[in-house]
Design a protein around this motif. Structure first.
Motif, short mmCIF file in Angstrom:
data_model
loop_
_atom_site.label_atom_id
_atom_site.label_comp_id
_atom_site.label_asym_id
_atom_site.label_seq_id
_atom_site.Cartn_x
_atom_site.Cartn_y
_atom_site.Cartn_z
N ILE A 3 -4.90 7.24 -2.97
CA ILE A 3 -3.81 7.98 -3.61
C ILE A 3 -3.64 7.35 -4.98
CG2 ILE A 3 -1.37 8.64 -3.52
CD1 ILE A 3 -2.88 9.74 -1.12
N ARG A 4 -3.73 8.17 -6.03
CA ARG A 4 -3.61 7.65 -7.39
C ARG A 4 -2.93 8.68 -8.28
NH1 ARG A 4 -7.10 10.58 -10.27
NH2 ARG A 4 -9.18 11.06 -9.48
N ARG A 95 0.91 11.11 3.41
CA ARG A 95 0.59 9.93 2.59
C ARG A 95 0.98 10.16 1.14
NH1 ARG A 95 -5.18 7.47 3.41
NH2 ARG A 95 -4.28 6.06 1.87
N ARG A 98 4.90 9.96 0.98
CA ARG A 98 5.40 8.58 1.11
C ARG A 98 5.12 7.76 -0.15
NH1 ARG A 98 3.45 9.63 6.24
NH2 ARG A 98 5.09 9.71 7.81
N GLU A 99 3.91 7.86 -0.67
CA GLU A 99 3.57 7.11 -1.88
C GLU A 99 4.40 7.59 -3.06
OE1 GLU A 99 1.80 4.37 -4.45
OE2 GLU A 99 1.79 4.43 -2.26
N ARG A 103 7.06 5.33 -5.23
CA ARG A 103 6.94 5.17 -6.69
C ARG A 103 8.19 5.66 -7.39
NH1 ARG A 103 0.78 6.31 -8.76
NH2 ARG A 103 -0.30 5.17 -7.10
#
Length: 165
Positions: A3-4, A95, A98-99, A103
């Motif tokens: 994940i980016r 995912r 959540r990320e 952030r």
């Protein structure tokens, strides 16, 4: 899977995934890809994350600022979120969410709102708050999560990019 943050080279894939993911959804306006593009052009994508598997973008989530009763109160909207149809139901969307929420909280955001299925989004800490509303939608599908302080009351407005067609 990684994940980016979205990169310029990801834009076409994000658009294609968003269109494909929302195409079969009866509730969809079919403008989700255009909304993301409009937010990006306006510099209003606070967070734009992609999920990458085997060098392919397979999912995306966007976060952008909202106002409450016309004021910036440090709150944001989650969405659109999309996963390539052949990769759905494998946890990628979760995912990304959540990320993105982690952030967003680290930026000092006070909270996040979304319009979506309560059965899905409650697992991420979202709840219905009747004092916080989005005009024109059933209250049970508009949810919020406070990161700091109480959930405010008032009418939520998204960035004008959400009017894209």
């Amino acid at each position: 899977m990684e994940i980016r943050s979205e990169r310029t080279k990801d834009i076409a894939a994000v658009r294609a995934i968003t269109k494909a993911a929302f195409a079969p959804m009866a509730y969809s306006s079919q403008t989700e890809a255009e909304i993301i593009d409009a937010l990006r052009v306006a510099g209003a994508l606070t967070i734009s994350l992609v999920a990458v598997a085997d060098d392919d973008v397979v999912g995306h989530v966007a976060f952008s600022a909202v106002t409450i009763d016309g004021e910036d109160k440090g709150w944001y909207a989650l969405g659109p979120v999309s996963v390539r149809p052949d990769r759905q139901n494998g946890g990628i969307g979760g995912r990304l969410i959540r990320e993105g929420l982690a952030r967003l909280a680290k930026t000092g955001a006070k909270g996040c709102v979304l319009l979506g299925d309560p059965a899905y989004y409650k697992r991420f800490g979202f709840e219905t708050h009747t004092a916080l509303r989005l005009e024109g939608v059933p209250a049970e599908y508009f949810m919020a999560q406070a990161f700091e302080g109480p959930v405010p009351s008032g009418r939520v407005s998204h960035h004008e990019g959400f009017d894209a067609s």
